[in-house]
Design an enzyme around this catalytic site. Structure first.
Site, PDB file in Angstrom:
ATOM      1  N   TYR A 248     -23.797  -9.403  -0.642  1.00 28.54           N
ATOM      2  CA  TYR A 248     -23.434 -10.818  -0.470  1.00 28.54           C
ATOM      3  C   TYR A 248     -24.666 -11.705  -0.659  1.00 28.54           C
ATOM      4  CZ  TYR A 248     -21.458 -15.041   1.750  1.00 28.54           C
ATOM      5  OH  TYR A 248     -21.024 -16.322   2.018  1.00 28.54           O
TER       6      TYR A 248
ATOM      7  N   SER B  53     -24.867 -20.172   0.173  1.00 23.28           N
ATOM      8  CA  SER B  53     -24.906 -19.804   1.597  1.00 23.28           C
ATOM      9  C   SER B  53     -26.363 -19.659   2.019  1.00 23.28           C
ATOM     10  CB  SER B  53     -24.191 -18.464   1.793  1.00 23.28           C
ATOM     11  OG  SER B  53     -24.492 -17.921   3.064  1.00 23.28           O
TER      12      SER B  53
ATOM     13  N   ASN C 126     -16.267 -22.941  -5.324  1.00 24.64           N
ATOM     14  CA  ASN C 126     -16.325 -22.604  -3.898  1.00 24.64           C
ATOM     15  C   ASN C 126     -15.771 -21.216  -3.587  1.00 24.64           C
ATOM     16  OD1 ASN C 126     -16.042 -23.217  -0.829  1.00 24.64           O
ATOM     17  ND2 ASN C 126     -13.937 -22.798  -1.508  1.00 24.64           N
TER      18      ASN C 126
ATOM     19  N   SER D  34     -25.579 -12.054  -4.211  1.00 27.67           N
ATOM     20  CA  SER D  34     -24.650 -12.936  -4.937  1.00 27.67           C
ATOM     21  C   SER D  34     -24.956 -14.399  -4.667  1.00 27.67           C
ATOM     22  CB  SER D  34     -23.190 -12.602  -4.576  1.00 27.67           C
ATOM     23  OG  SER D  34     -22.812 -13.149  -3.316  1.00 27.67           O
ATOM     24  N   LYS D  35     -25.283 -14.727  -3.426  1.00 29.18           N
ATOM     25  CA  LYS D  35     -25.500 -16.134  -3.094  1.00 29.18           C
ATOM     26  C   LYS D  35     -26.859 -16.620  -3.613  1.00 29.18           C
ATOM     27  CE  LYS D  35     -21.539 -17.123  -1.393  1.00 29.18           C
ATOM     28  NZ  LYS D  35     -20.664 -18.075  -2.116  1.00 29.18           N
TER      29      LYS D  35
ATOM     30  N   VAL E 290     -10.129 -16.097  -9.981  1.00 30.16           N
ATOM     31  CA  VAL E 290     -11.299 -16.566 -10.748  1.00 30.16           C
ATOM     32  C   VAL E 290     -12.082 -15.425 -11.380  1.00 30.16           C
ATOM     33  CG1 VAL E 290     -11.607 -18.774  -9.532  1.00 30.16           C
ATOM     34  CG2 VAL E 290     -12.778 -16.705  -8.682  1.00 30.16           C
TER      35      VAL E 290
HETATM   36  N1  LIG Z   1     -17.540 -19.502   6.460  1.00 26.74           N
HETATM   37  C1  LIG Z   1     -18.848 -19.358   6.427  1.00 26.74           C
HETATM   38  O1  LIG Z   1     -19.481 -19.102   7.466  1.00 26.74           O
HETATM   39  C2  LIG Z   1     -19.600 -19.538   5.133  1.00 26.74           C
HETATM   40  C3  LIG Z   1     -20.999 -19.654   5.201  1.00 26.74           C
HETATM   41  C4  LIG Z   1     -21.721 -19.816   4.038  1.00 26.74           C
HETATM   42  C5  LIG Z   1     -21.075 -19.870   2.812  1.00 26.74           C
HETATM   43  N2  LIG Z   1     -19.724 -19.743   2.753  1.00 26.74           N
HETATM   44  C6  LIG Z   1     -19.101 -19.783   1.422  1.00 26.74           C
HETATM   45  O2  LIG Z   1     -18.140 -20.804   1.393  1.00 26.74           O
HETATM   46  C7  LIG Z   1     -17.129 -20.476   0.424  1.00 26.74           C
HETATM   47  C8  LIG Z   1     -15.768 -20.645   1.069  1.00 26.74           C
HETATM   48  O3  LIG Z   1     -15.673 -19.722   2.150  1.00 26.74           O
HETATM   49  P1  LIG Z   1     -14.738 -19.961   3.429  1.00 26.74           P
HETATM   50  O4  LIG Z   1     -15.565 -19.770   4.613  1.00 26.74           O
HETATM   51  O5  LIG Z   1     -13.958 -21.203   3.260  1.00 26.74           O
HETATM   52  O6  LIG Z   1     -13.816 -18.658   3.297  1.00 26.74           O
HETATM   53  P2  LIG Z   1     -12.237 -18.461   3.186  1.00 26.74           P
HETATM   54  O7  LIG Z   1     -11.546 -19.297   4.213  1.00 26.74           O
HETATM   55  O8  LIG Z   1     -12.022 -16.995   3.194  1.00 26.74           O
HETATM   56  O9  LIG Z   1     -11.907 -19.067   1.754  1.00 26.74           O
HETATM   57  C9  LIG Z   1     -12.278 -18.405   0.585  1.00 26.74           C
HETATM   58  C10 LIG Z   1     -11.476 -18.983  -0.553  1.00 26.74           C
HETATM   59  O10 LIG Z   1     -11.852 -18.309  -1.772  1.00 26.74           O
HETATM   60  C11 LIG Z   1     -10.649 -17.909  -2.434  1.00 26.74           C
HETATM   61  N3  LIG Z   1     -10.867 -16.738  -3.261  1.00 26.74           N
HETATM   62  C12 LIG Z   1     -11.425 -15.553  -2.905  1.00 26.74           C
HETATM   63  N4  LIG Z   1     -11.402 -14.710  -3.940  1.00 26.74           N
HETATM   64  C13 LIG Z   1     -10.815 -15.374  -4.978  1.00 26.74           C
HETATM   65  C14 LIG Z   1     -10.495 -15.035  -6.307  1.00 26.74           C
HETATM   66  N5  LIG Z   1     -10.762 -13.822  -6.805  1.00 26.74           N
HETATM   67  N6  LIG Z   1      -9.888 -15.962  -7.092  1.00 26.74           N
HETATM   68  C15 LIG Z   1      -9.604 -17.186  -6.597  1.00 26.74           C
HETATM   69  N7  LIG Z   1      -9.891 -17.569  -5.345  1.00 26.74           N
HETATM   70  C16 LIG Z   1     -10.484 -16.671  -4.547  1.00 26.74           C
HETATM   71  C17 LIG Z   1      -9.650 -17.651  -1.310  1.00 26.74           C
HETATM   72  O11 LIG Z   1      -8.324 -17.797  -1.775  1.00 26.74           O
HETATM   73  P3  LIG Z   1      -7.277 -16.623  -2.072  1.00 26.74           P
HETATM   74  O12 LIG Z   1      -7.541 -15.493  -1.142  1.00 26.74           O
HETATM   75  O13 LIG Z   1      -5.965 -17.315  -1.883  1.00 26.74           O
HETATM   76  O14 LIG Z   1      -7.516 -16.272  -3.508  1.00 26.74           O
HETATM   77  C18 LIG Z   1      -9.987 -18.795  -0.358  1.00 26.74           C
HETATM   78  O15 LIG Z   1      -9.315 -19.966  -0.774  1.00 26.74           O
HETATM   79  C19 LIG Z   1     -17.421 -19.051  -0.031  1.00 26.74           C
HETATM   80  O16 LIG Z   1     -18.093 -19.094  -1.267  1.00 26.74           O
HETATM   81  C20 LIG Z   1     -18.343 -18.519   1.049  1.00 26.74           C
HETATM   82  O17 LIG Z   1     -19.192 -17.507   0.586  1.00 26.74           O
HETATM   83  C21 LIG Z   1     -18.973 -19.585   3.885  1.00 26.74           C
END
Ligand SMILES: NC(=O)c1ccc[n+]([C@@H]2O[C@H](COP(=O)([O-])OP(=O)(O)OC[C@H]3O[C@@H](n4cnc5c(N)ncnc54)[C@H](OP(=O)(O)O)[C@@H]3O)[C@@H](O)[C@H]2O)c1
Length: 249
Positions: free
Chosen positions: A154, A141, A89, A157-158, A63
């Site tokens: 981070y 977030s 996402n 960004s959020k 992305v």
């Molecule tokens: N887990 C938490 O505690 C938490 C809390 C608050 C907010 N969030 C937010 O929730 C969202 C999802 O996070 P998650 O916890 O599900 O993490 P995750 O399991 O690491 O998933 C992140 C996803 O983003 C994709 N991604 C990362 N860089 C990318 C790029 N350059 N192009 C396309 N896809 C990309 C990854 O796919 P690939 O690596 O295959 O590209 C993966 O599918 C994020 O925005 C994160 O900041 C998470």
């Protein structure tokens, strides 16, 4: 909540919240478009979606690449002729002190993935969302609401995602498009593993009022509500789903 005949595009759908969200939309009858860089992980998510009847459109893309963003929207329209819901996402997390001299490198890397694509995909998708009176859900977030030691880039960004969501909700309202945000607290995904960090999401869950982290399904449910016709009057809103983290912070 039926999403029959709806086209739903989820970025970051190879893992965690995005993967579970894509599968949930598939379960509710949507035509799902799943986007991420890791093709093998995407294929596994596609198979899980297909259990509910339809194989999703799988787009291997980064992305942060402008051409990939254009391809994501073009391929979606070519395949389904429309777009109803865009879920921004995809995201990464990074840790690091301001004093080590690397903060601007970290900022550039994070903003390129967590923020710029949200603006670009919104802009590319909007003409199609106008036609369907569709909507956008952006995943921010609690980091966009508060601060955590050594997570400055981070958090910036959020916070930017939240502000852009409100800006775009205002601007796109005249075209009938809704834009909303989900701000999760700690969620049990591989986000730290994927970032190569020796941290555990569960440890952050201990800091919440409920003394737990969320399951990704709980965040997917909130995303689905915001994207649904149950939320037709909801725009510019940010739903915090954090087990009370911000209450005790
Ligand atoms: N887990 C938490 O505690 C938490 C809390 C608050 C907010 N969030 C937010 O929730 C969202 C999802 O996070 P998650 O916890 O599900 O993490 P995750 O399991 O690491 O998933 C992140 C996803 O983003 C994709 N991604 C990362 N860089 C990318 C790029 N350059 N192009 C396309 N896809 C990309 C990854 O796919 P690939 O690596 O295959 O590209 C993966 O599918 C994020 O925005 C994160 O900041 C998470």
């Amino acid at each position: 909540m039926s999403f029959k005949n709806k086209v739903v595009l989820v970025t970051g759908a190879s893992s965690g919240i995005g993967a579970v969200t894509a599968i949930l939309f598939a379960k509710e009858g949507a035509d799902v478009v799943i986007v991420a860089r890791n093709e093998n992980k995407l294929k596994k998510v596609a198979q899980d979606c297909a259990k509910f009847g339809k194989y999703p459109l799988v787009i291997k893309a980064d992305v942060s690449d402008d051409d990939d963003d254009r391809r994501i929207i073009n391929d979606t329209i070519e395949k389904f002729n429309k777009l109803d819901v865009l879920i921004n996402n995809a995201g990464i997390v990074r840790f690091g002190p301001i004093l080590d001299g690397q903060i601007t490198d970290q900022y550039d890397e994070i903003m390129k993935i967590n923020v710029r694509p949200v603006l670009r995909l919104t802009s590319l998708a909007a003409p199609y969302l106008i036609k369907t009176k569709g909507n956008i859900v952006n995943v921010s977030s609690i980091a966009g609401h508060t601060v955590t030691d050594q997570m400055a880039a981070y958090s910036v960004s959020k916070a930017a995602v939240i502000n852009f969501s409100r800006s775009s909700a205002l601007e796109l309202a005249r075209h009938g498009i809704r834009v909303n945000v989900v701000s999760p607290g700690p969620v049990n995904t591989n986000i730290f593993v994927n970032a190569g960090l020796p941290l555990k999401v569960e440890d952050f869950g201990i800091g919440t009022a409920f003394n737990r982290a969320s399951a990704p399904e709980e965040i997917a449910d909130v995303i689905m509500y915001l994207a649904s016709d149950k939320a037709t009057s909801v725009t510019g809103t940010d739903i915090v789903a954090d087990n009370g983290y911000l209450l005790v912070k």
